[in-house]
Every structure is written in C-alpha cells, then in structure tokens.
Design a protein around this motif. Structure first.
Motif, short mmCIF file in Angstrom:
data_model
loop_
_atom_site.label_atom_id
_atom_site.label_comp_id
_atom_site.label_asym_id
_atom_site.label_seq_id
_atom_site.Cartn_x
_atom_site.Cartn_y
_atom_site.Cartn_z
N LEU A 110 72.32 -73.28 37.45
CA LEU A 110 71.76 -74.00 36.30
C LEU A 110 72.81 -74.11 35.20
O LEU A 110 73.40 -73.11 34.79
CB LEU A 110 70.52 -73.27 35.78
CG LEU A 110 69.43 -73.03 36.83
CD1 LEU A 110 68.39 -72.04 36.31
CD2 LEU A 110 68.75 -74.34 37.21
N ILE A 111 73.05 -75.33 34.75
CA ILE A 111 74.02 -75.57 33.69
C ILE A 111 73.29 -76.02 32.43
O ILE A 111 72.46 -76.94 32.48
CB ILE A 111 75.04 -76.64 34.11
CG1 ILE A 111 75.78 -76.21 35.38
CG2 ILE A 111 76.04 -76.91 32.98
CD1 ILE A 111 76.68 -77.28 35.98
N VAL A 112 73.60 -75.37 31.33
CA VAL A 112 72.98 -75.68 30.03
C VAL A 112 74.08 -76.04 29.04
O VAL A 112 75.10 -75.36 28.97
CB VAL A 112 72.20 -74.47 29.48
CG1 VAL A 112 71.37 -74.87 28.28
CG2 VAL A 112 71.33 -73.85 30.56
N ILE A 113 73.88 -77.11 28.29
CA ILE A 113 74.79 -77.45 27.18
C ILE A 113 73.98 -77.41 25.90
O ILE A 113 72.96 -78.10 25.78
CB ILE A 113 75.39 -78.86 27.34
CG1 ILE A 113 75.93 -79.07 28.74
CG2 ILE A 113 76.51 -79.07 26.32
CD1 ILE A 113 76.47 -80.46 28.97
N LEU A 114 74.42 -76.61 24.95
CA LEU A 114 73.69 -76.45 23.70
C LEU A 114 74.51 -76.97 22.53
O LEU A 114 75.74 -76.84 22.51
CB LEU A 114 73.35 -74.98 23.47
CG LEU A 114 72.54 -74.30 24.58
CD1 LEU A 114 72.32 -72.83 24.26
CD2 LEU A 114 71.21 -75.00 24.80
N ARG A 115 73.83 -77.55 21.57
CA ARG A 115 74.47 -78.13 20.39
C ARG A 115 73.80 -77.58 19.14
O ARG A 115 72.59 -77.27 19.16
CB ARG A 115 74.33 -79.65 20.43
CG ARG A 115 74.98 -80.39 19.27
CD ARG A 115 74.75 -81.88 19.45
NE ARG A 115 75.47 -82.67 18.45
CZ ARG A 115 75.47 -83.99 18.42
NH1 ARG A 115 74.79 -84.68 19.33
NH2 ARG A 115 76.15 -84.64 17.48
N ASN A 116 74.57 -77.43 18.07
CA ASN A 116 73.97 -77.04 16.79
C ASN A 116 72.62 -77.74 16.65
O ASN A 116 72.55 -78.98 16.65
CB ASN A 116 74.91 -77.45 15.65
CG ASN A 116 74.37 -77.10 14.29
OD1 ASN A 116 73.22 -77.34 13.97
ND2 ASN A 116 75.23 -76.52 13.46
N PRO A 117 71.51 -76.99 16.58
CA PRO A 117 70.19 -77.63 16.65
C PRO A 117 69.87 -78.58 15.51
O PRO A 117 69.13 -79.55 15.71
CB PRO A 117 69.23 -76.43 16.65
CG PRO A 117 70.01 -75.31 16.03
CD PRO A 117 71.42 -75.53 16.44
N ALA A 118 70.44 -78.33 14.32
CA ALA A 118 70.21 -79.26 13.21
C ALA A 118 70.90 -80.60 13.50
O ALA A 118 70.32 -81.67 13.30
CB ALA A 118 70.74 -78.66 11.90
N GLU A 119 72.13 -80.53 13.99
CA GLU A 119 72.85 -81.75 14.32
C GLU A 119 72.25 -82.45 15.54
O GLU A 119 72.23 -83.68 15.61
CB GLU A 119 74.33 -81.44 14.54
CG GLU A 119 75.02 -80.97 13.26
CD GLU A 119 76.50 -80.72 13.46
OE1 GLU A 119 76.99 -80.92 14.59
OE2 GLU A 119 77.16 -80.32 12.48
N ARG A 120 71.76 -81.66 16.49
CA ARG A 120 71.10 -82.25 17.66
C ARG A 120 69.87 -83.05 17.24
O ARG A 120 69.64 -84.16 17.73
CB ARG A 120 70.69 -81.14 18.64
CG ARG A 120 70.25 -81.63 20.01
CD ARG A 120 69.00 -80.97 20.52
NE ARG A 120 67.84 -81.35 19.74
CZ ARG A 120 67.15 -82.46 19.94
NH1 ARG A 120 67.49 -83.32 20.88
NH2 ARG A 120 66.10 -82.74 19.19
N ALA A 121 69.08 -82.47 16.34
CA ALA A 121 67.86 -83.14 15.85
C ALA A 121 68.20 -84.46 15.17
O ALA A 121 67.55 -85.49 15.41
CB ALA A 121 67.10 -82.22 14.90
N TYR A 122 69.23 -84.42 14.33
CA TYR A 122 69.62 -85.63 13.60
C TYR A 122 70.19 -86.67 14.55
O TYR A 122 69.92 -87.87 14.42
CB TYR A 122 70.63 -85.28 12.52
CG TYR A 122 71.00 -86.43 11.62
CD1 TYR A 122 70.01 -87.14 10.92
CD2 TYR A 122 72.33 -86.81 11.45
CE1 TYR A 122 70.34 -88.21 10.09
CE2 TYR A 122 72.67 -87.86 10.61
CZ TYR A 122 71.67 -88.56 9.94
OH TYR A 122 72.01 -89.61 9.12
N SER A 123 70.97 -86.23 15.54
CA SER A 123 71.53 -87.15 16.52
C SER A 123 70.42 -87.85 17.30
O SER A 123 70.50 -89.05 17.57
CB SER A 123 72.45 -86.39 17.49
OG SER A 123 72.95 -87.25 18.49
N ALA A 124 69.37 -87.11 17.66
CA ALA A 124 68.24 -87.71 18.37
C ALA A 124 67.54 -88.74 17.50
O ALA A 124 67.14 -89.81 17.98
CB ALA A 124 67.26 -86.61 18.80
N PHE A 125 67.40 -88.43 16.22
CA PHE A 125 66.78 -89.36 15.27
C PHE A 125 67.61 -90.63 15.14
O PHE A 125 67.08 -91.75 15.17
CB PHE A 125 66.62 -88.68 13.91
CG PHE A 125 66.36 -89.64 12.77
CD1 PHE A 125 65.12 -90.23 12.60
CD2 PHE A 125 67.37 -89.94 11.87
CE1 PHE A 125 64.88 -91.13 11.57
CE2 PHE A 125 67.15 -90.83 10.82
CZ PHE A 125 65.90 -91.42 10.68
#
Length: 317
Positions: A110-125
């Motif tokens: 299993l491979i997981v890539i994690l990103r700063n969650p605040a920036e991830r949220a904004y990127s999704a928006f």
C-alpha cells in the motif's frame, strides 16, 4: 483471475495522479487502465452520491462496484509484469475500505502520499472551482457548507476539510496490515526529489530501480480561481454540453476541428484564472483543527511534520 498486488490509496490532491502516470511508464509495472475505480471503497453498493446543485455526481457512473468488472481490468496483464496496481484516493478516506482490501488481497503493498492538510483542502477547493463545480468562490464560505454537504451525501471531492485528518484514516490501515506493507510518501518528496522517491517506491514494489520515468509532466494542473465567474461558467458549460452531446455534434464539427476546439475552450478557461494563496486566516483555522491529528500522524509514520504546523502564507495553488 488476476488482482492487483499493490494499491495507491491516497490522499486526494496530494500527487496520486502524477504517481499513477509515472509508475505506469515502468516496464515491470501495470496500472489499471482506469484510474480511481473506487472498487474497495464501494463494492456492492448502489451509488447515489450527489454533487453540484444536489444533482447525481459522475462518480456514480464511473465507479466499479462488482468484482467481475474489477478483475476484468487486469485480465490482459503481460507475463513480464511484477507489480500490478491501481490508484483510488477514496481508499484512504472511506472507512470500510481496509477490511475490503484485506478480504480480497490479504497481502497487498500500500502506497500513501500525504500533503499538508490545509494546502490539500485548498487545492481541492481550487480544483473544484476551476472545473465549475464549486458554487462559492470564497473558500471560507465553501467550508461552512461542508457538514451539510456531507449530510446530503455529496461526493468526497467536496469534503475539503474532512479529508485531511490523515492520522484517523491511516490508523485503520495500520490496524489491518503489517507496517512493512505500507509505504508513506510526502507530497514534497515527490515534488522536490521525484526520481529518488520513485526509486524508493521501485524498491518497495521489487521492480527495477534503474528505470527513469518522466517526472516533469504536470497532471491535473489547474490555472487557479476564476477571475471572471460568468466567463468561466460559460466556457465550462460549453465544454460539458459538447461532451454530453458528442454523438449529436460529431457529424456537425469536422474531425480536424474537434480537438483544437476543446483545447481552445480549455485555454480560455485557464487564461481566465489566477493563482491565489490560501488566505492566512483560514490557514490558521485549518491548522488549529488539524494540530493534534498532525502530531499523532508524526508519531505513526515517523516523519517530521513540523512544517505543516507553521502559520504562514501558503504557496500559490
């Protein structure tokens, strides 16, 4: 029937699409021809996810929910292939997924890539806004709508804040699988040291580490938030209408003009967008909400995540 022996399980907007395409270049790796099957998250379910304006979301139509259809994706894997995989960011987020994976594939990698969650949220928006699927161009306003959207069964792509609680999500996998089966990468690893990160993944998958993939192409790149909302909406609706009516429009538009027309509309949409940083006040609020989860995650994956806790202006997304 063949099944994958590794999965990219997320997180969304953290580089899973880029990794999918880079791994797919390797001669000893086979990636499912369909990215984001969502099979292990949604197996056996009747899908009724909502989206913009409460209308049925496209994920209802593209997700694979039957084992026979899922296995068919891997039916023609060449014998030379050592690593068979797929990528569905929903796997990290949706809670029933780890048990389904273990039922069908007892010993996956299993491979997981994690990103700063605040920036991830904004990127999704920003991504949803650029696609014309977010009615509020104010991120703060969109966040206030999130709980209601979740209650109304909107697809996880609009769960901007909720998708960032990685410790809670990843803990479910560490409870089901041995630590040696899980490889955790960070978004910044893939951005700053792509070849080194890929070599580590090749080692994890036990394939030739000397292969050099194209890591320069940018996938799912967006221009940013729309400058003129009316123009953006007009162009987006034109593209959606053309897509939905392609059978009717096909004989009306010469073949040599179809693709150039699509690119023209996409260029107009991109030129009507602008990069904007995550507003500082919202960043503070999100980091405060994620604070304990980040500290717990740090211990779980044994990586220094102090940079994720810094209150500073975010980079342009």
């Amino acid at each position: 029937m063949k099944m994958p022996n590794f999965l990219i399980i997320g997180a969304a907007k953290a580089g899973t699409t880029a990794l999918y395409f880079m791994l797919n270049q390797h001669p000893e790796i086979y990636m499912s021809p369909m990215k984001e099957t969502n099979f292990f998250a949604l197996e056996g379910k009747t899908l009724n996810f909502k989206g913009l304006h409460g209308l049925p979301d496209g994920v209802n139509n593209i997700s694979v929910t039957k084992i026979e259809d899922y296995q068919a994706l891997f039916e023609f894997v060449p014998d030379r292939i050592k690593a068979i995989g797929e990528a569905s960011p929903s796997y990290l987020y949706l809670p029933e997924t780890p048990k389904r994976i273990k039922h069908h594939i007892p010993n996956p990698k299993l491979i997981v890539i994690l990103r700063n969650p605040a920036e991830r949220a904004y990127s999704a928006f920003v991504f949803k806004s650029w696609k014309g699927e977010e009615p509020f161009l104010d991120f703060a306003e969109a966040l206030t709508q999130e709980d209601q959207r979740i209650k109304d069964n909107w697809t996880w792509g609009w769960h901007y804040k909720n998708m960032g609680f990685y410790y809670e999500q990843l803990s479910r996998y560490f409870n089901e699988f041995d630590r040696s089966q899980i490889m955790v990468c960070l978004h910044e690893d893939l951005q700053k040291r792509p070849q080194e990160t890929l070599q580590s993944i090749y080692d994890f998958l036990e394939v030739d580490r000397s292969f050099v993939a194209d890591s320069d192409t940018r996938y799912h790149s967006t221009g940013g938030l729309p400058k003129n909302k009316y123009l953006h909406s007009l162009v987006t609706k034109s593209m959606e209408t053309a897509q939905s009516m392609k059978v009717v429009l096909k004989p009306l538009i010469p073949k040599n003009l179809r693709l150039p027309l699509f690119y023209l509309l996409n260029d107009v949409r991109r030129s009507n967008s602008q990069k904007q940083p995550l507003p500082l006040e919202i960043r503070k609020q999100l980091i405060s909400a994620y604070h304990d989860d980040i500290l717990n995650l740090q211990e779980l994956i044994q990586r220094d995540l102090e940079s994720w806790l810094k209150i500073e202006e975010a980079s342009l997304v």
